[in-house]
Design a protein around this motif. Structure first.
Motif: not given
Ligand SMILES: [Zn+2]
Length: 465
Positions: A57-59, A61-62, A66, A110, A194, A197-198, A200
């Motif tokens: 999900r976060p990836i 979105r970045a 999404s 990613a 990505y 941005a998250t 990670q």
């Protein structure tokens, strides 16, 4: 009696799929649906899907994806693979099992998101944009399955040269699936962005790619499908490492909670796909922690007495009383013990506790209610399975349960329409049309069911690439 079917065939999939046919008995052509479900190695499991979606999900979105409705599909295959087809990202259970940390698989996601965002493989995408998921897997996975078959298992070495034994059709598919080197470099750079941005690390991605590179250079024989489609020359890895190390997040690790969910998932995949022995070896590091207990409980459910399994599940629930998937397993055990009323209660709890509202759990509840078999339970079953299908429209198994419930309630038209839907979403359009036509004979022309049946009859299947 039915539960052992869940994992009977080697190519079989589901961690849940197969139970119903045995319970059903009735007029539904359950066998055909079952054979079809078995031929397509998609894994449907609420726990694994929820976790992998949490990873993605976060990836996504970045990556600005999404809102693109990217579906993640899990494929039951021991080889390491992840690939994108249309708006679907396919991830092998083998990739999940081989990734020791969430970060490793998040890195692969990613990278794949980088391919989607970069518009790579546009030709392939256009060809299959309209196809149903199952049809795509059946058509495309050939390449992966053939190669993975050679590589078979996470640690086995394939016979030398075996990986090259790929026919002309497969070679064509490989060229279709293979990425250009420039696309790889782009996807790597996007992936780093990505992950950055998250917050990670790119360490996991790097670790996975390095592993592939050394596996290739050492033996030349062990080939995972992912290596075939993603060329990993030395300079690519070197560039990636340089970029990855620049990040302040490079040494960041996954949270303990996420790592535990990851280990529970790996325990489940190991025990379902490779048996209790493999799971035990895999989990030796965990030293009797919850994942090892989980594998033991599932293994006992699959191979041992329901009574012993129930005690083990209850111990798990003592540790995590609100874990929906432990309640789900409890339901599975009680179904095997032929106690559908208690199983229904367990599944009901799983449905209530599930934070992501998976369609799979209400369908499991519906299955237990069908097994209870009284008219009131059957009506509840219809409602629960329908709820599951509203959440998860392509769940072919759900349609089979729906058909059974309607069949036992005597609503033959609805049962045949549900069977038609099941075939439709399995990509089996010919049988879908046959059952849709049968349903129409019992329905009033113009009624909603009749119209839906007509849609199925009129549907033009996409040509196979
Ligand atoms: Zn790639």
């Amino acid at each position: 009696m039915a539960a052992s079917r869940i994992i009977s065939a080697t190519m079989s999939t589901t961690i849940r799929t197969m139970v119903a046919a045995a319970i059903a008995g009735g007029l539904i052509v359950a066998q055909a649906a079952q054979a079809l479900a078995q031929s397509v190695p998609i894994v449907r499991d609420a726990e694994i899907e929820a976790l992998v979606r949490d990873y993605a999900r976060p990836i996504l979105r970045a990556a600005g994806l999404s809102k693109s409705g990217i579906d993640i599909i899990l494929v039951n295959d021991p080889g390491f693979n992840a690939f994108v087809a249309g708006r679907r990202m396919f991830i092998n259970t083998g990739a999940l099992l081989q990734s020791e940390t969430p970060n490793e698989i998040i890195g692969v996601i990613a990278h794949e998101a980088g391919h989607i965002a970069g518009g790579h493989q546009e030709r392939l995408r256009q060809q299959i944009a309209r196809a149903q998921t199952m049809a795509i897997v059946a058509g495309l996975l050939g390449a992966g399955a053939a190669v993975a078959g050679v590589a078979s298992g996470s640690r086995e070495m394939a016979a030398a040269g075996g990986g090259m034994a790929i026919g002309g059709g497969e070679a064509a598919r490989r060229s279709l699936l293979g990425y250009q080197r420039s696309e790889e470099a782009t996807a790597d750079r996007s992936a780093i962005t990505y992950l950055e941005a998250t917050g990670q690390s790119a360490k996991g991605m790097l670790k996975t790619f390095e592993r592939f590179q050394s596996a290739l250079s050492l033996s030349g024989a062990r080939v995972d499908p992912y290596q075939v489609s993603h060329p990993m020359p030395r300079d690519r890895i070197a560039n990636l490492e340089e970029l990855a190390r620049k990040s302040p997040n490079f040494d960041k690790t996954d949270s303990a909670t996420l790592q535990l969910r990851h280990d529970l998932m790996r325990a489940k995949i190991a025990v379902y796909t490779q048996g209790q022995g493999t799971a035990a070896r895999l989990l030796r590091k965990a030293k009797g922690g919850l994942p090892a207990q989980y594998a033991d409980a599932i293994g006992t459910y699959l191979n041992g007495s329901p009574k012993a399994a129930l005690a083990k599940v209850d111990a798990l629930l003592k540790a995590q009383p609100k874990n929906p998937y432990f309640h789900e397993l409890r339901g599975d055990v009680l179904m095997k013990a032929n106690k559908p009323d208690l199983a229904a209660e367990a599944y009901q709890r799983a449905v209530k506790l599930d934070p992501v509202k998976s369609g799979i759990l209400p369908i499991a509840l519906g299955q237990a209610l069908i097994a209870k078999g009284d008219p009131k339970s059957l009506e509840r079953a219809v409602a629960q399975v329908q709820l599951g299908l509203d959440r998860d429209r392509e769940n072919a198994t759900g349609y089979r349960y729906l058909a059974q419930a309607y069949g036992q309630l005597g609503d033959i038209a609805a049962a045949e329409l549900a069977t038609a839907e099941g075939h439709f979403y399995s990509g089996n359009y010919k049988d879908a049309r046959i059952f849709a036509a049968r349903a129409q004979q019992r329905l009033k022309p113009g009624a909603p069911g009749w119209v839906r049946a007509q849609d199925i009859i009129n549907y033009k299947a996409p040509k196979k690439g």
